[in-house]
Design a protein around this motif. Sequence first.
Motif, PDB file in Angstrom:
ATOM      1  N   SER A 216     -76.349  43.608   4.223  1.00 41.05           N
ATOM      2  CA  SER A 216     -77.175  44.334   3.264  1.00 41.05           C
ATOM      3  C   SER A 216     -78.244  45.074   4.055  1.00 41.05           C
ATOM      4  N   GLN A 217     -79.059  45.822   3.355  1.00 44.64           N
ATOM      5  CA  GLN A 217     -80.299  46.290   3.953  1.00 44.64           C
ATOM      6  C   GLN A 217     -81.246  45.085   3.982  1.00 44.64           C
ATOM      7  N   ARG A 218     -82.211  45.105   4.887  1.00 50.46           N
ATOM      8  CA  ARG A 218     -83.185  44.000   4.926  1.00 50.46           C
ATOM      9  C   ARG A 218     -83.943  43.979   3.601  1.00 50.46           C
ATOM     10  N   HIS A 219     -84.050  42.782   2.990  1.00 51.62           N
ATOM     11  CA  HIS A 219     -84.622  42.664   1.647  1.00 51.62           C
ATOM     12  C   HIS A 219     -85.204  41.263   1.419  1.00 51.62           C
ATOM     13  N   TRP A 220     -85.937  41.138   0.313  1.00 48.73           N
ATOM     14  CA  TRP A 220     -86.377  39.831  -0.173  1.00 48.73           C
ATOM     15  C   TRP A 220     -86.501  39.903  -1.694  1.00 48.73           C
ATOM     16  N   HIS A 221     -86.356  38.739  -2.343  1.00 51.06           N
ATOM     17  CA  HIS A 221     -86.343  38.660  -3.808  1.00 51.06           C
ATOM     18  C   HIS A 221     -87.606  37.999  -4.348  1.00 51.06           C
TER      19      HIS A 221
ATOM     20  N   LEU B 130     -79.089  36.958  12.369  1.00 54.16           N
ATOM     21  CA  LEU B 130     -80.031  36.962  11.263  1.00 54.16           C
ATOM     22  C   LEU B 130     -81.262  37.737  11.705  1.00 54.16           C
ATOM     23  N   VAL B 131     -81.596  38.785  10.954  1.00 56.43           N
ATOM     24  CA  VAL B 131     -82.759  39.615  11.262  1.00 56.43           C
ATOM     25  C   VAL B 131     -83.801  39.378  10.176  1.00 56.43           C
ATOM     26  N   THR B 132     -85.004  38.942  10.586  1.00 54.82           N
ATOM     27  CA  THR B 132     -86.116  38.718   9.661  1.00 54.82           C
ATOM     28  C   THR B 132     -87.363  39.377  10.234  1.00 54.82           C
ATOM     29  N   ASP B 133     -88.477  39.240   9.552  1.00 50.82           N
ATOM     30  CA  ASP B 133     -89.736  39.770  10.065  1.00 50.82           C
ATOM     31  C   ASP B 133     -90.102  39.140  11.402  1.00 50.82           C
ATOM     32  N   ALA B 134     -89.636  37.918  11.640  1.00 50.33           N
ATOM     33  CA  ALA B 134     -89.965  37.214  12.879  1.00 50.33           C
ATOM     34  C   ALA B 134     -89.095  37.636  14.059  1.00 50.33           C
ATOM     35  N   GLY B 135     -88.029  38.376  13.797  1.00 48.89           N
ATOM     36  CA  GLY B 135     -87.141  38.802  14.877  1.00 48.89           C
ATOM     37  C   GLY B 135     -85.697  38.486  14.565  1.00 48.89           C
TER      38      GLY B 135
ATOM     39  N   ALA C 293     -81.914  29.705   4.761  1.00 51.85           N
ATOM     40  CA  ALA C 293     -82.386  29.712   3.374  1.00 51.85           C
ATOM     41  C   ALA C 293     -83.538  30.696   3.228  1.00 51.85           C
ATOM     42  N   PHE C 294     -83.584  31.341   2.068  1.00 47.13           N
ATOM     43  CA  PHE C 294     -84.581  32.363   1.791  1.00 47.13           C
ATOM     44  C   PHE C 294     -85.189  32.086   0.413  1.00 47.13           C
ATOM     45  N   PRO C 295     -86.350  31.407   0.375  1.00 56.50           N
ATOM     46  CA  PRO C 295     -86.973  31.082  -0.908  1.00 56.50           C
ATOM     47  C   PRO C 295     -87.464  32.328  -1.639  1.00 56.50           C
ATOM     48  N   LYS C 296     -87.364  32.290  -2.951  1.00 56.74           N
ATOM     49  CA  LYS C 296     -87.866  33.393  -3.771  1.00 56.74           C
ATOM     50  C   LYS C 296     -89.357  33.577  -3.549  1.00 56.74           C
ATOM     51  N   GLY C 297     -89.791  34.835  -3.642  1.00 53.33           N
ATOM     52  CA  GLY C 297     -91.207  35.142  -3.548  1.00 53.33           C
ATOM     53  C   GLY C 297     -91.780  35.196  -2.144  1.00 53.33           C
ATOM     54  N   VAL C 298     -90.990  34.889  -1.123  1.00 54.53           N
ATOM     55  CA  VAL C 298     -91.464  34.946   0.263  1.00 54.53           C
ATOM     56  C   VAL C 298     -91.131  36.333   0.806  1.00 54.53           C
ATOM     57  N   ALA C 299     -92.162  37.114   1.098  1.00 54.48           N
ATOM     58  CA  ALA C 299     -91.993  38.510   1.501  1.00 54.48           C
ATOM     59  C   ALA C 299     -91.577  38.617   2.967  1.00 54.48           C
ATOM     60  N   ASP C 300     -90.382  38.134   3.249  1.00 53.07           N
ATOM     61  CA  ASP C 300     -89.815  38.181   4.599  1.00 53.07           C
ATOM     62  C   ASP C 300     -88.438  38.827   4.491  1.00 53.07           C
ATOM     63  N   GLY C 301     -88.372  40.130   4.739  1.00 50.53           N
ATOM     64  CA  GLY C 301     -87.110  40.849   4.646  1.00 50.53           C
ATOM     65  C   GLY C 301     -86.091  40.266   5.605  1.00 50.53           C
ATOM     66  N   HIS C 302     -84.850  40.133   5.129  1.00 49.33           N
ATOM     67  CA  HIS C 302     -83.794  39.525   5.936  1.00 49.33           C
ATOM     68  C   HIS C 302     -82.457  40.183   5.650  1.00 49.33           C
ATOM     69  N   HIS C 303     -81.578  40.135   6.636  1.00 52.29           N
ATOM     70  CA  HIS C 303     -80.167  40.482   6.468  1.00 52.29           C
ATOM     71  C   HIS C 303     -79.384  39.934   7.645  1.00 52.29           C
TER      72      HIS C 303
ATOM     73  N   ASP D 292     -85.753  39.380 -11.774  1.00 54.06           N
ATOM     74  CA  ASP D 292     -85.900  39.545 -10.334  1.00 54.06           C
ATOM     75  C   ASP D 292     -86.172  40.996  -9.957  1.00 54.06           C
ATOM     76  N   ALA D 293     -86.922  41.154  -8.893  1.00 51.20           N
ATOM     77  CA  ALA D 293     -87.091  42.454  -8.231  1.00 51.20           C
ATOM     78  C   ALA D 293     -86.753  42.228  -6.769  1.00 51.20           C
ATOM     79  N   CYS D 294     -86.153  43.229  -6.158  1.00 44.54           N
ATOM     80  CA  CYS D 294     -85.749  43.109  -4.764  1.00 44.54           C
ATOM     81  C   CYS D 294     -86.451  44.198  -3.968  1.00 44.54           C
ATOM     82  N   HIS D 295     -87.131  43.780  -2.910  1.00 43.26           N
ATOM     83  CA  HIS D 295     -87.910  44.691  -2.071  1.00 43.26           C
ATOM     84  C   HIS D 295     -87.190  44.934  -0.752  1.00 43.26           C
ATOM     85  N   TYR D 296     -87.225  46.180  -0.289  1.00 43.76           N
ATOM     86  CA  TYR D 296     -86.579  46.605   0.954  1.00 43.76           C
ATOM     87  C   TYR D 296     -87.663  47.177   1.862  1.00 43.76           C
ATOM     88  N   PRO D 297     -88.198  46.370   2.800  1.00 39.94           N
ATOM     89  CA  PRO D 297     -89.375  46.790   3.565  1.00 39.94           C
ATOM     90  C   PRO D 297     -89.139  47.950   4.532  1.00 39.94           C
ATOM     91  N   ASP D 298     -87.898  48.176   4.962  1.00 39.00           N
ATOM     92  CA  ASP D 298     -87.640  49.179   5.992  1.00 39.00           C
ATOM     93  C   ASP D 298     -87.268  50.555   5.451  1.00 39.00           C
TER      94      ASP D 298
END
Length: 149
Positions: free
Chosen positions: A56-61, A77-82, A93-103, A124-130
């Motif tokens: 997917s594109q990097r995202h969070w829910h 796995l690509v996240t805000d941390a690298g 695992a990717f908990p809801k509401g944690v603004a850490d885009g991943h794919h 739900d809303a899905c955010h795509y930080p990039d």
Amino acid sequence: MPKIDLTTVPERRGTSYPAPYAKVAQDRVKQVLGDAGGLSDFGVNLTRLPPGSWSSQRHWHTREDEFVYVLSGELVLVTDAGEQPLRAGECAAFPKGVADGHHLVNRGSGTAVYLEIGTRSAEDACHYPDIDLHLDGARGWTHKDGTAY
């Protein structure tokens, strides 16, 4: 009907992202096992990701938890941390509401196979930080300023 015959579950190739964002996941193949089993509270997808493809594109829910378990192959796995490798037998695992885009990205030479499991929420809303993309359960795909695609 508890047992699901995988040969009868249709394959969905690609993504519903608007252009130009769909290209990176155009070869992704999913079988929607949760729907095939009549589940409504959470989804389960069996996903095959060929070399060079993104999940997917990097995202969070905002209101949906996500979990992935790699069955075969290797992904990044690509996240805000690298970046971190995810190999067969490993999970994330990717908990809801944690603004850490991943794919997930397949940089290997073979197809990776994994399970995606997640809750389903109409709110739900899905955010795509990039990228300039947002998904709202009620409005569908929009630009970040709220205008529709």
